[in-house]
Enzyme design. Structure first.
Site, short mmCIF file in Angstrom:
data_model
loop_
_atom_site.label_atom_id
_atom_site.label_comp_id
_atom_site.label_asym_id
_atom_site.label_seq_id
_atom_site.Cartn_x
_atom_site.Cartn_y
_atom_site.Cartn_z
CB SER A 1 -0.90 0.00 1.24
OG SER A 1 -0.10 0.19 2.40
CE LYS A 2 -2.73 6.24 -2.27
NZ LYS A 2 -3.94 6.94 -1.96
NE ARG A 3 0.64 0.25 5.95
CZ ARG A 3 1.29 -0.80 6.44
NH1 ARG A 3 2.49 -0.65 6.95
NH2 ARG A 3 0.75 -1.99 6.40
CG HIS A 4 4.50 -1.05 1.89
ND1 HIS A 4 3.19 -1.46 1.82
CD2 HIS A 4 5.00 -1.61 3.00
CE1 HIS A 4 2.93 -2.25 2.85
NE2 HIS A 4 4.00 -2.35 3.58
N GLY A 5 5.67 3.26 0.05
CA GLY A 5 6.32 4.06 -0.97
C GLY A 5 5.48 4.09 -2.23
#
Length: 475
Positions: A249-253
RNA sequence: GGUCCCAUCGUCUAGCGGUUAGGACACCGGCCUCUCACGUCGGUAACACGGGUUCGAGUCCCGUUGGGACCA
């Protein structure tokens, strides 16, 4: 076997992400491998969350990756009459029934079930015991102006088997499956129903999708049976995870395909990386598009989820960067130069510049970043490097070199090297003792391509100007 | 909570009953060298655990543990 037809069916609720791109890629490769048809279908029935921008972003991403589809894009919102006619048909055959339970009632029953630690399932209040019992019920309710949802009359006994091309045989107990809502009280069809109607209508032979859909598959197979159709082959590909093993998801970049384009990655590199995440062919790492089409099979797709590894993607990108024809690279890097606010140099010179940097950068963005001293005469001085390299001892050798270079003709690497040799011999210096100060003078730092290359690309005029300026910095 | 899926180096993976468990990324070191890279050579590093089946199990079966998905 009938000719292969696959589809990619994204919901346009956001950009195309890495996982979706891989699903599209597998569908594309499978279809091409078998000489079949690859179809694009936009599942936009959720009008609340679907946007035209997202549709545009998905189309653009697929085009950038060159996953060209043969049919579509079809839009589910344009196919409501079809869904309605199929609902009516199921109602007529007694394979679906109208349900007048209110949301409040259903919620209360759900809570009660939860409390009693039972599985929250529809209790069958409106479900007819026999298929034919409800034949006229829907029409009757309509006459009375009453609204209702339409539920699938799913079999309660027996088992449903999914013979998955990737996961193998997976058996589900029909007793675990609910009486799925096919159409809401406002008449809009639901997700699983539209999917099955469309896949039948579009004659899809192979459904290749994320394994988050595996649990939906028995319900869909039951619907195929209700429609008296042979289900297609299923292949559920494992999900892509982030470094913490949670769903990517977004928090992985960066997860959107277009973000990688903007970061200076090549579409071939993303495709190559993505295909190897979950699929392998022996020890081979790099595949051309033609090789992928030739070699891709579902049998070689792995069963377990994979972690997205940006470093390996970077390496794959680097591979394509260094093996690219210079002319092509020059064209591809130009927009990135412009984006940084530099004037775009003339192509022949740009190619020479790139040739010195291509083995030092992993993306187009990095390449432009490292080219600052070529693209601008405003040197970014690394003060430490200046202090270390531009010392009084090198002042005279530097002056001498400037004079020698001024007379160097032609101004190519071989002759520049001769000029260096002359100065080196005169002062009894090792190459490093002169090269580093020159490097700092020309680029502002101690790190750059080979010094002769840099000088040759910079040209006589700019080289001499920079040597002059550097000499003035020496105390 | 119920159902389902998954499990080889840190990561991607090869392996499809008998291997010194192979490759790639990353990491560490040597060489090359005007710096940094490229390249090249070498190194560290894995079969989650416990039971079976078998002459023999990473490979087959069962359980445990762990991760994930779906349903709400």
């Amino acid at each position: 076997m009938a000719s292969v037809r696959t589809r990619f069916a994204p919901s346009p609720t956001g950009y195309l992400h890495i996982g979706g791109a891989r699903t599209a890629l597998f569908n594309y490769l499978f279809a091409r491998h078998h000489g079949g048809t690859f179809i694009l279908r936009i599942e936009d029935t959720d009008r609340e969350r679907s946007t035209p921008q997202a549709i545009e972003a998905i189309l653009q991403s697929l085009k950038w990756l060159e996953l060209d589809w043969d049919e579509g894009p079809y839009f589910q919102t344009e196919r409501f009459p079809l869904y309605q006619s199929r609902v009516e048909w199921l109602l007529k055959e007694g394979r679906a029934y109208p349900c007048v339970c209110t949301p409040a009632e259903l919620e209360a029953k759900r809570q009660a079930a939860l409390k009693a630690r039972r599985k929250p399932m529809y209790d069958g209040t409106c479900r007819p015991r026999e298929a034919h019992e409800m034949a006229g019920r829907a029409a009757e309710l309509r006459r009375q102006g009453k609204s209702f949802t339409v539920r699938f009359r799913a079999p309660k006994e027996g088992k449903t088997t999914v013979d998955d091309k990737i996961k193998g045989v997976v058996v589900f107990d029909n007793g675990e499956l609910d009486d799925l809502v096919l159409a809401r009280s406002d008449g809009t069809p639901t997700y699983n129903f539209c999917v099955v109607v469309d896949d039948i209508d579009m004659k899809i032979t192979h459904i290749i999708r994320g394994d988050d859909h595996l649990a939906n598959t028995p319900r869909q197979i039951l619907l195929y049976q209700a429609f008296e159709k042979q289900p297609p082959e299923f292949a559920h590909v494992p999900l892509i995870l982030g470094i913490d093993k949670a769903r990517l998801s977004k928090r992985h970049g960066a997860t959107s395909v277009m973000a990688y384009k903007e970061m200076g990655y090549f579409p071939e590199a993303l495709v190559n990386y993505l295909v190897r995440l979950g699929w392998s062919h022996g020890d081979q790492e790099i595949f051309s598009r033609a090789e992928l089409i030739e070699k891709f099979t579902l049998e070689e797709v792995g069963k377990s989820a994979g972690v997205f590894n940006p470093e390996k993607l970077l390496w794959v990108n680097f591979h394509y960067l260094k093996s690219r024809p210079l002319g092509q690279l020059a064209e591809e890097v130009a927009p990135f130069i412009a984006a940084k606010g530099y004037p775009v140099p003339e192509k022949a010179w740009l190619e020479r510049m790139i040739a010195t940097l291509r083995e030092r950068a992993k993306t187009l963005v990095e390449l432009v970043d490292q080219a600052h001293y070529y693209l601008s005469d405003e040197i970014r001085w690394d003060e430490n490097a200046v202090r270390k390299a531009l010392t009084p001892e090198v002042k005279r050798p530097l002056e001498k070199l400037a004079r020698a270079l001024a007379e160097t003709e032609p101004f190519d690497e071989a002759h520049i090297k001769e000029a260096f040799a002359k100065v080196l011999g005169e002062f009894g210096l090792a190459l490093g003792a002169l090269a580093q100060p020159v490097r700092v003078a020309l680029t502002g730092s101690t790190v750059s391509p080979g010094i002769y290359e840099v000088i040759a690309v910079l040209g006589k005029k700019r080289t001499l100007e920079r040597l002059e300026a550097a000499l003035e910095k020496i105390p």
